[in-house]
Design a protein around this motif. Structure first.
Motif: not given
Ligand code: PEP
Length: 249
Positions: A9, A11, A94, A166, A171-172, A211-212, A233-234
């Motif tokens: 993702n 983002k 999300h 999630e 998350i993040g 989630g991370s 994500g990241g």
């Protein structure tokens, strides 16, 4: 047998040119036998990315979809528009959409139905906030979000859907859920699917953890029976780390 799925993702990261450069770097390396890999990019990069990833084994997803095909909905994008570009997946509900843009269980359900109407695979996100977890409400929250998201879908559609569990607090933040805890909640979500859509759909639906997730912890999640991949994500933003995640799955 459920095929594991790693979905990045992005983002609100990466311009069109940056997305093309990413695809160039992963070319020839992202196809891993038995793993599905998807990148959910900003709308502005979708057309470029669909072209750029041809032959790489990567599929392209959007990060949202409107429930109508067209109309006076300024700023929205429809399934018809996404499908025409060659997009195959779409993230729905999300937690950032729920938190900052007023997404509700009802709109999540409408968007999920729209995804199926246009032959797109929805990645439906559910998960509890920190205060809900601390109040012991994790399963209640997941029940409410999952049941409402899937309401009115056929068992065949549910079987084809992807659900991403999630926990919002993970998350993040770098604070990932343990693989044991994630697997427990995901098993519970699978039970909910069984109640709602039957045993076949529950056995087929893919449920990711998100989630991370990083290259150094992906294997812990993948080792768990009920976890079918990750929404990331990241760590999906760098070609090398994205490739490690796909290989780790
Ligand atoms: C996400 O955006 O869905 C996510 C899980 O982000 P991160 O991997 O950065 O925690």
């Amino acid at each position: 047998m459920r095929k594991p799925i790693i979905a990045g993702n992005w983002k609100m990261f990466k311009t069109n040119k940056e997305a093309a450069a990413f695809a160039e770097e992963v070319k020839g390396q992202a196809a891993v036998e038995g793993v599905e890999s998807v990148i959910c990019a900003p709308y502005t990069a979708l057309a470029t990315l669909v072209e750029a990833v041809k032959g790489t084994g990567i599929q392209v997803g959007a990060q949202n979809i409107h429930w109508e095909d067209n109309g006076a909905f300024t700023g929205e994008i429809s399934g018809e528009m996404l499908k025409e570009l060659g997009v195959t997946y779409v993230i729905i509900g999300h937690s950032e959409r729920r938190q900052y843009f007023g997404e509700t269980d009802e709109t999540v359900n409408k968007r999920t139905k729209a995804a199926f109407k246009h032959g797109l695979t929805p990645i439906v996100c559910v998960g509890e906030k920190l205060e809900e977890r601390e109040a012991g409400r994790t399963k209640d929250v997941c029940r409410e979000q999952t049941v409402k998201a899937l309401e009115g879908l056929s068992a065949e559609q549910v079987a084809q859907a992807v659900i991403a569990y999630e926990p919002v607090w993970a998350i993040g933040t770098g604070k990932s859920s343990t693989a044991e805890d994630a697997n427990e909640v995901i098993s519970y979500i699978r039970e909910l699917v069984k109640e709602q859509a039957g045993a076949e759909a529950a056995a087929a639906v893919r449920i990711q953890y998100g989630g991370s997730v990083k290259p150094n912890n992906i294997k812990e999640y993948m080792a768990k029976e009920d976890i079918d991949g990750a929404l990331v994500g990241g760590a999906s933003l760098e070609p090398a780390s994205y490739l490690q995640l796909v290989e780790g799955a």
